[in-house]
Design an enzyme around this catalytic site. Structure first.
Site, PDB file in Angstrom:
ATOM      1  N   GLU A  21      -5.829  -8.409   0.243  1.00  0.00           N
ATOM      2  CA  GLU A  21      -6.525  -7.920   1.441  1.00  0.00           C
ATOM      3  C   GLU A  21      -7.968  -7.652   1.061  1.00  0.00           C
ATOM      4  OE1 GLU A  21      -4.986  -4.862   4.015  1.00  0.00           O
ATOM      5  OE2 GLU A  21      -2.909  -5.318   3.498  1.00  0.00           O
ATOM      6  N   GLU A  31       0.806  -1.229   0.000  1.00  0.00           N
ATOM      7  CA  GLU A  31       0.000   0.000   0.000  1.00  0.00           C
ATOM      8  C   GLU A  31       0.838   1.278   0.000  1.00  0.00           C
ATOM      9  OE1 GLU A  31      -2.983  -0.045   3.069  1.00  0.00           O
ATOM     10  OE2 GLU A  31      -4.024  -1.763   2.203  1.00  0.00           O
TER      11      GLU A  31
END
Length: 503
Positions: A292, A173
């Site tokens: 995720e 991320e």
């Protein structure tokens, strides 16, 4: 009464149901590790501190691959802190979750746990505060047979044979301003490409995942993927996708349609990746690692972080999942299967305690949350080839996603056994009769109808005191007539319909 129709034919296949679609995620966050999978002194723990009750539930869940050690945590992590004698390991500040990391559990313990759990390890490297050399050092430690400083260090620590990790995430991320070491797409893309090139010099057999967007609502979404892949396409095998769906606002109609957003997310990333492939003249199609995903009551996180100082393994986002949440999770799994041709890896976040299917009490029992059940049953029965389904369904209106179908489905056909599994979600507030046309698979008989319904008690949860309150129940198996059968899907429910060859 409204009804729906579904025709299933093996001629309309999508691709194999890759076992890696049933992955999970273990991060050094909250009590996922400490008090979750690892608790020395627990009544079920072995000599290494691994909780036996959690291992047993992990196997029952059907997890295939587990991503480690993060998540946001990895962007400030020094992997060498977590190897060697535990008494010599440093205590560090973890900036991601504002905690103290003891490093009592590290790389070697995770590899031991993964072997015991029967899962494939998926490692993430720190490209937030570190770079090419540190990633190569970690790969040498895990995968090189011996005869070098770091591979011999692994052997000294008790692992004579290489760990042989095949799946690697190039950071986490890094498009997010919250991330330690946040980067622009060009900065990250160049670093990821250089890291990938060097890692594959050490071990050409590995598969690499480049960081995609943290979620579809990021202002840089799609442009981030395009820029990163301009740098990395020839060096990586997957681009990641992350998403969470928050029921906190009480918008039941929209949360039940969360899979519509996931479906659009996947389609957008595939289109972006294929655009880069066309520009750069690549014939190989890149896949997505959806590493995720889950339901998450995100509004509760900041309060958890604000109310304390630097402590070890605090309870963070230990959401109590409802029957309604389980229906949503089941629908997200349907979406991942429906894109089995382009989604090659998927990891539900996380495994234990932290927005997890498995909950524990430190020093006490472990139990299955409501979301445990659709995952476990899908992992068990989605074996074979995913078939394309185009249901005819009534529709309803949502605030977030507009007009959406009441019914969502996918089917998986096991050519070896002849069995068929149909997964179906009724998002509506009333029972839905479903007419199934199975004439494309002659000789099948209905074997079982399992449902997890949230229509009468959507807020019901499983707790330590009532660990079996929300579980699937078996309904009357429908009868078939000439390759057709009709089944009633309860209001607001996830369903598994199993069909077997005639004896």
């Amino acid at each position: 009464m409204r009804s729906a129709q579904l025709t299933i034919d093996p001629a309309f296949s999508i691709g194999p149901a890759d076992r890696r679609l049933f992955g999970s995620f273990v991060e050094h966050m909250g009590r996922c590790v400490y008090g979750g999978i690892y608790e020395p002194g627990h009544a079920t723990a072995d000599s290494r501190g691994l909780r036996g009750d959690v291992l047993q539930l992990t196997r029952e869940l059907g997890v295939s691959v587990v991503r480690y050690p993060g998540g946001n945590f990895v962007s400030g992590y020094r992997w060498e802190d977590g190897v060697g004698p535990v008494g010599d390991r440093p205590r560090r500040l973890d900036l991601a979750w504002k905690t103290i990391e003891t490093n009592a559990f590290g790389l070697d313990e995770f590899m031991t746990w993964a072997t015991e759990a029967g899962v494939e390890p998926m490692m993430a490297v720190n490209l937030g505060t570190r770079g090419v050399q540190e990633a190569c050092d970690l790969l040498e430690y895990t995968n090189h047979p011996g005869g070098t400083q770091l591979s011999d260090l692994r052997r000294k620590h008790g692992a004579e044979e290489p760990y042989g990790v095949r799946l690697w995430c190039l950071g986490n991320e890094l498009d997010g301003p919250w991330q330690v070491g946040h980067k622009t797409a060009d900065e990250y893309g160049r670093l990821a490409a250089e890291t990938a090139r060097a890692m594959k010099m050490i071990d050409p057999s590995i598969s690499l995942v480049a960081c995609g967007s943290s979620n579809r609502t990021m202002s840089t979404f799609a442009s981030w993927e395009a820029t990163v892949l301009e740098h990395t396409y020839e060096h990586v095998d997957y681009i990641s996708a992350h998403t969470y769906y928050d029921p906190s606002d009480g918008d039941r109609a929209s949360i039940l349609a969360s899979a519509v957003d996931m479906d659009n997310f996947i389609t957008d990333v595939v289109a972006t990746a294929d655009h880069v492939a066309a520009r750069q003249r690549h014939k190989r199609k890149l896949k997505i690692s959806f590493d995720e995903w889950n339901v998450w009551y995100q509004s509760r996180l900041q309060a958890d972080l604000d109310r304390r100082g630097w402590v070890e393994a605090p309870a963070l986002i230990e959401d109590d999942f409802t029957a309604l949440d389980a229906v949503v999770v089941g629908d997200l799994l349907i979406t991942l299967l429906r894109h089995a041709d382009r989604v090659g890896v998927a990891c539900q976040a996380q495994l234990a305690n932290v927005i997890a299917p498995i909950r524990t009490r430190t020093g006490g029992p472990a139990w299955r949350q409501s979301i445990f059940h659709p995952f476990a049953l899908t992992a068990r029965y989605a074996r074979g080839t995913v078939l394309r389904t185009e249901p005819v369904s009534p529709r309803y209106e949502t605030k977030k996603y507009g007009d959406v179908p009441v019914l969502d489905t996918v089917a998986v056909h096991d050519e070896e056994t002849g069995a068929l599994a149909v997964f179906a979600v009724n998002r509506g507030d009333a029972d839905l009769p479903l007419d199934l046309d199975l004439r494309g698979l002659p000789g099948l008989r209905p074997e079982q109808h399992l449902t997890l319904a949230a229509g009468s008690a959507p807020a019901a949860t499983n707790t330590e005191a009532e660990p079996e309150r929300v579980t699937p129940r078996e309904l009357t198996t429908p009868t078939s007539d000439g390759g057709r059968c009709t089944v009633a899907l309860p209001a607001c429910s996830w369903n598994l319909l199993r069909f077997a060859p005639q004896p």
